[in-house]
Design a protein around this motif. Structure first.
Motif, short mmCIF file in Angstrom:
data_model
loop_
_atom_site.label_atom_id
_atom_site.label_comp_id
_atom_site.label_asym_id
_atom_site.label_seq_id
_atom_site.Cartn_x
_atom_site.Cartn_y
_atom_site.Cartn_z
N LYS A 175 0.90 -1.29 -0.02
CA LYS A 175 -0.09 -0.07 0.14
C LYS A 175 0.95 1.37 -0.14
O LYS A 175 0.56 1.98 -0.78
N LYS A 176 1.71 1.20 0.77
CA LYS A 176 2.88 2.40 0.89
C LYS A 176 3.45 2.87 -0.27
O LYS A 176 3.48 3.90 -0.81
N TYR A 177 3.88 1.64 -1.22
CA TYR A 177 4.54 1.92 -2.13
C TYR A 177 3.66 1.80 -3.82
O TYR A 177 4.15 1.85 -4.82
N GLN A 178 2.50 1.50 -3.53
CA GLN A 178 1.58 1.30 -4.56
C GLN A 178 1.83 0.38 -5.52
O GLN A 178 2.26 0.52 -6.77
N ASP A 179 2.62 -0.95 -5.03
CA ASP A 179 3.29 -2.14 -5.93
C ASP A 179 2.81 -3.34 -5.30
O ASP A 179 3.37 -3.86 -4.32
N LYS A 180 1.91 -4.12 -5.91
CA LYS A 180 1.40 -5.32 -5.65
C LYS A 180 2.59 -6.28 -6.02
O LYS A 180 2.32 -7.51 -5.53
N THR A 181 3.64 -5.91 -6.86
CA THR A 181 4.66 -7.17 -6.89
C THR A 181 5.30 -7.52 -5.80
O THR A 181 6.23 -8.34 -5.71
N ILE A 182 5.42 -6.54 -4.79
CA ILE A 182 6.32 -6.68 -3.66
C ILE A 182 6.03 -7.97 -2.76
O ILE A 182 4.90 -8.03 -2.45
N ASN A 183 7.07 -8.80 -2.67
CA ASN A 183 6.71 -9.87 -1.84
C ASN A 183 7.54 -9.86 -0.32
O ASN A 183 8.30 -9.11 -0.07
N LYS A 184 7.40 -10.91 0.29
CA LYS A 184 7.98 -10.91 1.74
C LYS A 184 9.40 -10.97 1.76
O LYS A 184 10.13 -10.48 2.50
N GLU A 185 9.80 -11.70 0.66
CA GLU A 185 11.41 -11.94 0.56
C GLU A 185 12.12 -10.40 0.06
O GLU A 185 13.07 -10.32 0.60
N ASP A 186 11.35 -9.77 -0.69
CA ASP A 186 11.85 -8.42 -1.26
C ASP A 186 11.92 -7.47 0.17
O ASP A 186 12.89 -6.86 0.46
N ILE A 187 10.89 -7.73 1.01
CA ILE A 187 10.95 -6.65 2.28
C ILE A 187 12.16 -7.54 3.27
O ILE A 187 12.63 -6.30 3.81
N PHE A 188 12.13 -8.48 3.00
CA PHE A 188 13.52 -9.02 4.14
C PHE A 188 14.71 -8.47 3.42
O PHE A 188 15.48 -8.08 4.43
N TYR A 189 14.99 -8.38 2.14
CA TYR A 189 16.11 -7.87 1.64
C TYR A 189 16.14 -6.30 1.75
O TYR A 189 17.30 -5.64 2.05
N TYR A 190 14.89 -5.81 1.75
CA TYR A 190 14.88 -4.38 2.03
C TYR A 190 15.28 -3.75 3.42
O TYR A 190 16.12 -2.97 3.64
N ILE A 191 15.00 -4.92 4.45
CA ILE A 191 15.52 -4.60 5.74
C ILE A 191 16.91 -4.61 5.86
O ILE A 191 17.55 -3.59 6.65
N TYR A 192 17.37 -5.61 5.14
CA TYR A 192 18.98 -5.95 5.28
C TYR A 192 19.71 -4.39 4.55
O TYR A 192 20.54 -4.23 5.23
N GLY A 193 19.00 -4.02 3.55
CA GLY A 193 19.70 -2.83 2.87
C GLY A 193 19.55 -1.71 3.93
O GLY A 193 20.65 -0.95 3.83
N VAL A 194 18.53 -1.44 4.48
CA VAL A 194 18.39 -0.48 5.61
C VAL A 194 19.38 -0.45 6.74
O VAL A 194 19.88 0.30 7.11
N LEU A 195 19.44 -1.52 7.32
CA LEU A 195 20.33 -1.75 8.17
C LEU A 195 21.96 -1.50 8.02
O LEU A 195 22.66 -1.12 8.73
#
Length: 269
Positions: free
Chosen positions: A158-178
């Motif tokens: 919802k935040k990024y208006q992108d339905k293609t985002i999956n849970k693994e993408d979020i996992f790597y997003y977290i690693y990138g932010v950290l």
């Protein structure tokens, strides 16, 4: 003196406390006093990670390894695949850091007294303890569950208006932010006192792709082609023993620590 106290005294006088042979936990001493026999099982020898990029064999046994914590739910055996982001513990002296692993990490993987915490992509439950409810995949005797809830997935989509985002993408997003320098600098004080909070950034995919690429190199560092170095062994009069690591540290200059210099041992820098 009670029977338990007498038994404890007898055990203390009987055992060899040389830590190089065995480290006696309270539970193991109790087993000794009760004449409980533990048998070594070679199938329980795993390859774990002791320190960053330093693998070590590990005996994955609840009787002879005093504290397994939640590891049996993250890496129940060597046949299951999983990823976990390990972060330094709350209130430690060392600066915050994060490292992704695909096998059992040491509690203090980031260094002595870091008492870290792991956040896995999946968790596993024994099928005898948990039914098929909520399971996404069965691996032998275990039920694999996604550790990122659907509510978080929907929030990101919802935040990024992108339905293609999956849970693994979020996992790597977290690693990138950290690993983002600005994040670690801005929230340095908070990261000393509490576990990291993950903010929304302007560009989700930039951080997710960077985190995924960084994770690849952190996990597959042994497959990277070695950098060619020119050695002057004859000039330095070194033998094979001189290449043994004692304790690698950074060098120093007038401004403090110099991370362009690594002291390998007393003879090599």
């Amino acid at each position: 003196m009670t029977n338990a106290e007498q038994r404890k005294k007898q055990v203390e006088s009987f055992i060899d406390t040389d830590a190089k042979k065995i480290s006696w936990s309270g539970e193991l001493k109790e087993d000794c006093g009760k004449l409980i026999i533990h048998t070594f099982n070679p199938d329980e020898v795993f390859q774990g990670i002791y320190r960053p990029f330093c693998k070590q064999n590990y005996y994955y046994n609840k009787d002879l390894n005093n504290r397994l914590y939640q590891m049996p739910k993250i890496f129940p055996n060597q046949n299951v695949e999983n990823l976990a982001i390990c972060v330094t513990g709350v209130g430690v002296v060392k600066d915050f850091s994060a490292l992704i692993v695909n096998t059992i990490p040491d509690l203090c993987i980031q260094g002595a007294a870091t008492a870290g915490q792991c956040f896995p992509l999946y968790t596993y439950e024994k099928q005898s303890d948990l039914g098929e409810l909520f399971a996404i995949n069965n691996t032998e005797k275990y039920t694999k569950k996604e550790n990122i809830p659907n509510t978080i997935l929907k929030d990101f989509q919802k935040k990024y208006q992108d339905k293609t985002i999956n849970k693994e993408d979020i996992f790597y997003y977290i690693y990138g932010v950290l690993h983002f320098p600005e994040y670690k600098q801005r929230f340095a004080a908070d990261l000393k006192k509490m576990l990291p909070h993950i903010p929304y950034t302007k560009d989700f995919w930039k951080f997710s792709k960077a985190g995924k690429e960084l994770a690849y190199w952190h996990l597959n560092y042994e497959t990277i082609e070695l950098y060619e170095l020119e050695e002057f062994k004859k000039d330095l009069f070194l033998n094979d023993e001189d290449y043994r690591v004692e304790k690698m540290t950074f060098g120093k200059n007038k401004n403090g620590i110099d991370k362009t210099i690594i002291i390998y041992n007393s003879k090599l820098t």
